[in-house]
Write a protein that holds these residues in place. Structure first.
Motif, short mmCIF file in Angstrom:
data_model
loop_
_atom_site.label_atom_id
_atom_site.label_comp_id
_atom_site.label_asym_id
_atom_site.label_seq_id
_atom_site.Cartn_x
_atom_site.Cartn_y
_atom_site.Cartn_z
N TYR A 39 -5.71 19.35 2.89
CA TYR A 39 -4.72 18.75 3.80
C TYR A 39 -5.09 19.01 5.27
O TYR A 39 -4.34 18.67 6.18
N ASN A 40 -6.25 19.64 5.49
CA ASN A 40 -6.78 19.78 6.85
C ASN A 40 -7.95 18.83 7.07
O ASN A 40 -8.82 19.08 7.92
N ASP A 41 -7.99 17.76 6.26
CA ASP A 41 -9.05 16.74 6.36
C ASP A 41 -10.43 17.33 6.08
O ASP A 41 -11.44 16.79 6.55
N GLY A 42 -10.48 18.45 5.36
CA GLY A 42 -11.74 19.16 5.19
C GLY A 42 -12.50 18.81 3.94
O GLY A 42 -12.31 17.74 3.34
N TYR A 43 -13.37 19.73 3.53
CA TYR A 43 -14.21 19.55 2.36
C TYR A 43 -13.70 20.42 1.21
O TYR A 43 -13.21 21.53 1.42
N VAL A 44 -13.84 19.89 0.01
CA VAL A 44 -13.51 20.65 -1.20
C VAL A 44 -14.63 20.43 -2.21
O VAL A 44 -15.45 19.53 -2.04
N PHE A 45 -14.64 21.24 -3.27
CA PHE A 45 -15.75 21.14 -4.23
C PHE A 45 -15.25 21.17 -5.68
O PHE A 45 -15.55 22.09 -6.44
N PRO A 46 -14.45 20.15 -6.05
CA PRO A 46 -13.87 20.17 -7.39
C PRO A 46 -14.78 19.56 -8.46
O PRO A 46 -15.81 18.96 -8.14
N ALA A 47 -14.38 19.74 -9.70
CA ALA A 47 -15.08 19.11 -10.83
C ALA A 47 -14.06 18.87 -11.94
O ALA A 47 -13.13 19.67 -12.13
N ALA A 48 -14.22 17.75 -12.64
CA ALA A 48 -13.37 17.49 -13.82
C ALA A 48 -13.84 18.40 -14.95
O ALA A 48 -15.03 18.74 -15.04
N VAL A 49 -12.91 18.81 -15.82
CA VAL A 49 -13.27 19.72 -16.91
C VAL A 49 -12.90 19.12 -18.27
O VAL A 49 -12.23 18.10 -18.35
N ASN A 50 -13.34 19.80 -19.33
CA ASN A 50 -13.15 19.26 -20.67
C ASN A 50 -11.79 19.64 -21.28
O ASN A 50 -11.66 19.77 -22.48
N LYS A 51 -10.81 19.85 -20.43
CA LYS A 51 -9.42 19.98 -20.89
C LYS A 51 -8.64 18.94 -20.11
O LYS A 51 -8.93 18.69 -18.94
N GLY A 52 -7.64 18.34 -20.74
CA GLY A 52 -6.91 17.31 -20.01
C GLY A 52 -5.78 16.71 -20.82
O GLY A 52 -5.19 17.35 -21.68
N ILE A 53 -5.50 15.44 -20.51
CA ILE A 53 -4.39 14.71 -21.15
C ILE A 53 -4.96 13.53 -21.92
O ILE A 53 -5.74 12.75 -21.38
N ALA A 54 -4.56 13.41 -23.18
CA ALA A 54 -4.91 12.22 -23.97
C ALA A 54 -3.68 11.30 -23.98
O ALA A 54 -2.55 11.78 -24.13
N ALA A 55 -3.92 10.01 -23.80
CA ALA A 55 -2.82 9.05 -23.80
C ALA A 55 -3.13 7.90 -24.73
O ALA A 55 -4.26 7.41 -24.76
N ALA A 56 -2.13 7.51 -25.51
CA ALA A 56 -2.22 6.28 -26.32
C ALA A 56 -1.19 5.33 -25.72
O ALA A 56 -0.04 5.72 -25.50
N ILE A 57 -1.62 4.12 -25.43
CA ILE A 57 -0.71 3.21 -24.69
C ILE A 57 -0.90 1.78 -25.17
O ILE A 57 -2.02 1.37 -25.51
N HIS A 58 0.18 1.03 -25.24
CA HIS A 58 0.09 -0.38 -25.64
C HIS A 58 1.33 -1.14 -25.18
O HIS A 58 2.34 -0.53 -24.85
N LYS A 59 1.22 -2.48 -25.19
CA LYS A 59 2.36 -3.30 -24.77
C LYS A 59 3.52 -3.15 -25.76
O LYS A 59 3.30 -2.91 -26.95
N SER A 60 4.72 -3.33 -25.22
CA SER A 60 5.92 -3.24 -26.05
C SER A 60 6.63 -4.59 -26.03
O SER A 60 6.62 -5.27 -25.02
N ASN A 61 7.26 -4.96 -27.14
CA ASN A 61 8.00 -6.23 -27.14
C ASN A 61 9.49 -5.99 -27.40
O ASN A 61 10.20 -6.84 -27.92
N THR A 62 9.95 -4.79 -27.00
CA THR A 62 11.34 -4.44 -27.29
C THR A 62 12.25 -4.60 -26.08
O THR A 62 13.44 -4.31 -26.16
N GLY A 63 11.67 -5.03 -24.94
CA GLY A 63 12.50 -5.17 -23.74
C GLY A 63 12.68 -3.86 -22.98
O GLY A 63 13.43 -3.78 -22.01
N LYS A 64 11.99 -2.81 -23.43
CA LYS A 64 12.06 -1.53 -22.71
C LYS A 64 10.74 -0.78 -22.88
O LYS A 64 9.90 -1.16 -23.71
N CYS A 65 10.57 0.25 -22.11
CA CYS A 65 9.39 1.10 -22.22
C CYS A 65 9.78 2.44 -22.85
O CYS A 65 10.87 2.96 -22.59
N THR A 66 8.88 2.96 -23.67
CA THR A 66 9.11 4.27 -24.28
C THR A 66 7.90 5.15 -24.01
O THR A 66 6.77 4.72 -24.17
N ALA A 67 8.15 6.37 -23.55
CA ALA A 67 7.05 7.32 -23.33
C ALA A 67 7.40 8.63 -24.05
O ALA A 67 8.52 9.12 -23.95
N ILE A 68 6.41 9.15 -24.77
CA ILE A 68 6.63 10.37 -25.56
C ILE A 68 5.63 11.44 -25.13
O ILE A 68 4.43 11.21 -25.13
#
Length: 385
Positions: A39-68
């Motif tokens: 937030y000081n407009d500076g440099y950082v040195f990050p890396a993505a790792v092998n832990k995270g979030i898995a998501a399964a997602i698809h269109k819905s035809n029920t007139g609403k959205c559901t997230a679990i």
């Protein structure tokens, strides 16, 4: 990436919604060096790792959205034209915020169903929130052909966090999670939001995270306090951000700031410089210098920027006593979370056991140890699982 996570969200999705979903994996991140510089407009040195979030997602035809959220055993239903932040302030605001920010860009999405599950340890400062936001925006972009670039997607994720979650975060977490490259760290310029990948060969060393499993309540207010201190120093210097200042510049206003704020400004200027030196050390394959810079980073965070805590300092002191650890520091906002350690592969197990014992004796609570690999950013997972 965990095949078990993917399998769990896929099976749950099919059982609940009776259709094959699009599968996304979005990683958490570490940061090798460059803390509170984003937030000081500076440099950082990050890396993505092998832990995270898995998501399964698809269109819905029920007139609403559901997230679990599978690991929380929590479900929300919502309508796209009636979005507002949830009072609970939990995981759902990351999802609702992303949907709202996509719509704010006049992109049309339809109803959808989603199932999420993660294996990022809670409170470890590895950005599970950015991983969740990115999985949602990436999945919806794919599902509804929105034509968003990855850069646009991370800005949507960041805005969701500002406007729905109420955290005025920088761009590092979303960037690292989205743009990660296997076996690489990203030297990111937070002003231009452009990065240079550095392939990292840790040779006979590896990265190990030790989670204090504490989170001191000071963290949010202290974060805002540090941020405003940095901004006021920049104002006094007549510059846009501390990234533009040198130590000599700072000395010119030494009598106009408190000694504590002077040290905070000095820390940011020095930390910025350390990330540039770290890039050079990695280029040269010089792990000893990299380790030394990591130790210096912790010194600054603890004694100058004052965002460490007894538990983090204790873990770094334990690392310093062991010649097999080249460098260790607190990682993240501070007042809890993890230390990141660069340690000899053959000694990692023994060190982790010694530290766990010492930590338990000192604080009467357990720390947790994780080994991580640098991995690919947010991506679609082949459905043949």
């Amino acid at each position: 990436m965990s095949a078990t996570l993917i399998k769990d969200v896929k099976e749950t999705f099919i059982k609940k919604f009776k259709t094959d979903p699009l599968l996304i994996f979005s990683p958490g991140r570490i940061n090798i060096i460059g803390e509170h510089t984003d937030y000081n407009d500076g440099y950082v040195f990050p890396a993505a790792v092998n832990k995270g979030i898995a998501a399964a997602i698809h269109k819905s035809n029920t007139g609403k959205c559901t997230a679990i959220a599978l690991d929380l055993d929590s479900t929300i239903e919502f309508e796209l034209d009636k979005l507002k932040p949830s009072k609970e302030g939990n995981w759902e605001n990351y999802v609702l915020g992303v949907v709202a920010e996509i719509q704010n860009r006049n992109k049309v999405i339809g109803d959808f169903n989603a199932v999420f599950k993660g294996n990022i340890p809670g409170g470890a400062g590895m950005s599970s929130s950015a991983a969740l936001e990115n999985s949602v925006v990436f999945g919806l972009n794919e599902l509804f052909d929105l034509g968003l670039t990855k850069h646009e997607m991370i800005l949507i994720s960041q805005k969701a966090e500002h406007n729905y979650v109420g955290v005025n975060c920088g761009i590092m977490d979303q960037y690292a999670s989205m743009f990660g490259i296997k076996d690489n760290a990203l030297h990111l310029d937070c002003r231009t939001v452009e990065s240079k990948p550095y392939k990292i060969d840790f040779k006979d060393h590896q990265l190990m995270l030790i989670n204090t499993n504490v989170k001191h309540s000071l963290s949010d207010s202290a974060y805002n306090d540090r941020r405003s201190a940095c901004e006021s120093i920049s104002k006094l210097l007549g510059i846009k951000a501390l990234r533009d200042a040198t130590e000599a510049d700072l000395e010119t206003i030494i009598d106009k700031v408190t000694p504590a704020n002077y040290q905070k400004g000095l820390y940011v200027i020095q930390e910025n410089s350390r990330t540039l030196k770290a890039a050079k050390a990695i280029e040269d394959g010089d792990l000893t210098t990299l380790g030394s810079l990591i130790y210096q980073s912790h010194e600054g965070l603890s004694n100058q920027f004052k965002v460490s805590c007894d538990e983090l300092d204790f873990l770094v002191e334990q690392a310093k006593k062991n010649k097999n650890v080249l460098g260790a520091r607190m990682m993240g906002g501070g007042f809890g979370g993890c230390t990141i350690n660069l340690i000899s592969k053959t000694e990692a197990k023994a060190f982790s056991e010694t530290v766990a014992k010492a930590y338990k004796n000192k604080f009467n609570t357990d720390c947790s140890v994780y080994f991580i690999e640098l991995s690919e950013g947010t991506h679609i997972v082949n459905n043949q699982l």
